[in-house]
Motif scaffolding. Sequence first.
Motif, PDB file in Angstrom:
ATOM      1  N   LEU A  83     -36.555 -16.443  52.219  1.00  0.00           N
ATOM      2  CA  LEU A  83     -37.330 -17.461  52.619  1.00  0.00           C
ATOM      3  C   LEU A  83     -38.995 -17.667  52.418  1.00  0.00           C
ATOM      4  CD1 LEU A  83     -35.943 -19.685  55.734  1.00  0.00           C
ATOM      5  CD2 LEU A  83     -36.076 -20.176  53.354  1.00  0.00           C
ATOM      6  N   PHE A  84     -39.424 -16.367  52.402  1.00  0.00           N
ATOM      7  CA  PHE A  84     -40.639 -16.164  52.233  1.00  0.00           C
ATOM      8  C   PHE A  84     -40.964 -16.243  51.009  1.00  0.00           C
ATOM      9  CE2 PHE A  84     -43.878 -11.955  52.490  1.00  0.00           C
ATOM     10  CZ  PHE A  84     -44.791 -12.726  52.880  1.00  0.00           C
ATOM     11  N   ARG A  85     -39.769 -15.196  50.066  1.00  0.00           N
ATOM     12  CA  ARG A  85     -40.567 -14.710  48.443  1.00  0.00           C
ATOM     13  C   ARG A  85     -40.366 -15.982  48.405  1.00  0.00           C
ATOM     14  NH1 ARG A  85     -35.011 -11.783  45.903  1.00  0.00           N
ATOM     15  NH2 ARG A  85     -33.907 -14.143  46.797  1.00  0.00           N
ATOM     16  N   ALA A  86     -39.214 -17.413  48.886  1.00  0.00           N
ATOM     17  CA  ALA A  86     -39.916 -18.750  47.574  1.00  0.00           C
ATOM     18  C   ALA A  86     -40.919 -18.852  48.099  1.00  0.00           C
ATOM     19  CB  ALA A  86     -38.381 -19.424  48.462  1.00  0.00           C
ATOM     20  N   ILE A  87     -41.499 -18.812  49.509  1.00  0.00           N
ATOM     21  CA  ILE A  87     -42.731 -18.859  49.782  1.00  0.00           C
ATOM     22  C   ILE A  87     -43.859 -18.916  48.851  1.00  0.00           C
ATOM     23  CG2 ILE A  87     -44.948 -19.790  51.816  1.00  0.00           C
ATOM     24  CD1 ILE A  87     -41.962 -20.023  53.834  1.00  0.00           C
ATOM     25  N   VAL A  88     -43.779 -17.303  48.084  1.00  0.00           N
ATOM     26  CA  VAL A  88     -44.520 -16.903  47.974  1.00  0.00           C
ATOM     27  C   VAL A  88     -45.012 -17.508  46.248  1.00  0.00           C
ATOM     28  CG1 VAL A  88     -45.555 -14.163  46.884  1.00  0.00           C
ATOM     29  CG2 VAL A  88     -45.393 -14.983  49.408  1.00  0.00           C
ATOM     30  N   ARG A  89     -44.027 -17.403  45.615  1.00  0.00           N
ATOM     31  CA  ARG A  89     -43.093 -17.902  44.330  1.00  0.00           C
ATOM     32  C   ARG A  89     -43.830 -19.088  44.173  1.00  0.00           C
ATOM     33  NH1 ARG A  89     -37.553 -15.182  42.402  1.00  0.00           N
ATOM     34  NH2 ARG A  89     -38.587 -12.922  42.416  1.00  0.00           N
ATOM     35  N   SER A  90     -43.439 -19.827  45.110  1.00  0.00           N
ATOM     36  CA  SER A  90     -43.536 -21.031  44.613  1.00  0.00           C
ATOM     37  C   SER A  90     -46.000 -21.608  45.019  1.00  0.00           C
ATOM     38  CB  SER A  90     -43.302 -22.120  46.193  1.00  0.00           C
ATOM     39  OG  SER A  90     -44.128 -22.147  46.793  1.00  0.00           O
ATOM     40  N   ARG A  91     -46.186 -20.106  45.407  1.00  0.00           N
ATOM     41  CA  ARG A  91     -47.813 -20.519  45.973  1.00  0.00           C
ATOM     42  C   ARG A  91     -48.242 -20.051  44.644  1.00  0.00           C
ATOM     43  NH1 ARG A  91     -50.397 -20.689  51.465  1.00  0.00           N
ATOM     44  NH2 ARG A  91     -49.477 -22.574  52.525  1.00  0.00           N
ATOM     45  N   ASP A  92     -47.629 -19.826  43.505  1.00  0.00           N
ATOM     46  CA  ASP A  92     -48.167 -18.409  42.107  1.00  0.00           C
ATOM     47  C   ASP A  92     -49.262 -17.829  42.658  1.00  0.00           C
ATOM     48  OD1 ASP A  92     -48.606 -18.571  39.155  1.00  0.00           O
ATOM     49  OD2 ASP A  92     -50.542 -19.398  39.405  1.00  0.00           O
ATOM     50  N   VAL A  93     -48.429 -16.778  43.140  1.00  0.00           N
ATOM     51  CA  VAL A  93     -49.177 -15.488  44.072  1.00  0.00           C
ATOM     52  C   VAL A  93     -49.742 -14.652  42.562  1.00  0.00           C
ATOM     53  CG1 VAL A  93     -49.965 -13.813  44.971  1.00  0.00           C
ATOM     54  CG2 VAL A  93     -49.472 -16.206  46.541  1.00  0.00           C
ATOM     55  N   SER A  94     -50.405 -13.878  42.247  1.00  0.00           N
ATOM     56  CA  SER A  94     -50.114 -12.119  41.264  1.00  0.00           C
ATOM     57  C   SER A  94     -49.216 -11.753  41.839  1.00  0.00           C
ATOM     58  CB  SER A  94     -51.819 -11.852  40.948  1.00  0.00           C
ATOM     59  OG  SER A  94     -51.397 -10.714  40.947  1.00  0.00           O
ATOM     60  N   PRO A  95     -48.263 -11.426  40.976  1.00  0.00           N
ATOM     61  CA  PRO A  95     -47.798 -10.040  41.584  1.00  0.00           C
ATOM     62  C   PRO A  95     -48.607  -8.066  42.177  1.00  0.00           C
ATOM     63  CG  PRO A  95     -46.784 -10.668  39.285  1.00  0.00           C
ATOM     64  CD  PRO A  95     -48.430 -11.076  39.718  1.00  0.00           C
ATOM     65  N   ASP A  96     -49.702  -8.449  41.925  1.00  0.00           N
ATOM     66  CA  ASP A  96     -50.253  -7.236  42.240  1.00  0.00           C
ATOM     67  C   ASP A  96     -51.224  -7.631  43.628  1.00  0.00           C
ATOM     68  OD1 ASP A  96     -50.018  -6.043  39.824  1.00  0.00           O
ATOM     69  OD2 ASP A  96     -51.224  -6.359  38.428  1.00  0.00           O
ATOM     70  N   GLU A  97     -51.133  -8.992  44.382  1.00  0.00           N
ATOM     71  CA  GLU A  97     -51.627  -9.441  45.404  1.00  0.00           C
ATOM     72  C   GLU A  97     -50.347  -9.104  46.919  1.00  0.00           C
ATOM     73  OE1 GLU A  97     -53.861 -13.415  47.417  1.00  0.00           O
ATOM     74  OE2 GLU A  97     -53.213 -13.193  45.649  1.00  0.00           O
TER      75      GLU A  97
END
Length: 326
Positions: free
Chosen positions: A286-300
């Motif tokens: 769920l956490f991974r899905a939330i992060v990906r939905s927010r278009d967070v940079s892979p380095d952040e």
Amino acid sequence: MNISQQPHIEPTFRTWVTPSTSTLCEDRVQLSDWDVVMFKSYTPILLFYTNPDKDPEFMSTQALTQSLADVLVEFYPLAGRLIDVGQGRDAIECNDAGVLFQEAKYYSSLEEFQQDGYLPSQMDYHRMFPIHFYTKYSDPLVAVQVTRFTDGGVALGIMILHKIADKYSQCLFLDAWCKQARGVAYNKATYDRSLVAVPPNVAVTDEVLDYYRDEHRISGEDHDIRINPDQPKYARTAPDGPMPLKSVILEFYSDGLHQCKRDAHTPDMIKNKIWLSTKDALFAMLFRAIVRSRDVSPDEAVNMIMGINGRSKMKGLDLYFGNWMV
């Protein structure tokens, strides 16, 4: 002209359930430091039960209220009321005032309700609970509503005051109530607050304070909270933050959870016997899905703070009733 009735909820019955045997006593149940810092707000749980056999006695009012009265003999503080004892602390006055029990009818079938994803456009989930806000001394610590569907299915809405119990304790009580209704032995709770008392002479170190400040930091020079005028009245907001996400209801099945757990383990983890629980794997997904939905940079870097049941970190606390989250 025959116009079908739109699904809606109509209250049909309301009463107060008290312990079947008097538990009146002069002693009050003191709240722990963990209880004191909790809000005086109700924590909801909504459970759905199908009735495929269309049994008219399924979860009958008599069976539910009688078993609730019986289980309250052991869980007697839940039939009490919160009282201010001064110095910013509350206690539970064990006066057998009772638990609020309410029934209602939903003019549609549970099967149709499920097919609509548990969230029909005309449905207001608030109506599946008998109380929403704690406002005065006479308000109950626990409130229950049984909503009956036209096909015999049932929704059970439970509110327990967060000031006296966390989710683990809420489930401990529900488990005991269910087993009492079936005539099965259940675990009795303990209210011994000394079990979670802070050891004497505990020092709050600079390291702990630095960690706390870092986790609760506010970035930027301007700390004023600016509310979007178009934002819903009761939605949460944050400094310059995005509009709040909409509520999403997720439905999980055992086979899907098991697959999630298998996918969460890499070959190296399996080789080194590093195991994740099903719950940990689910939260990670769920956490991974939330992060990906927010278009967070892979380095952040992204952090997640999550409360967990503190009983799993200490021995002898499995049946402790109260708040113990870490």
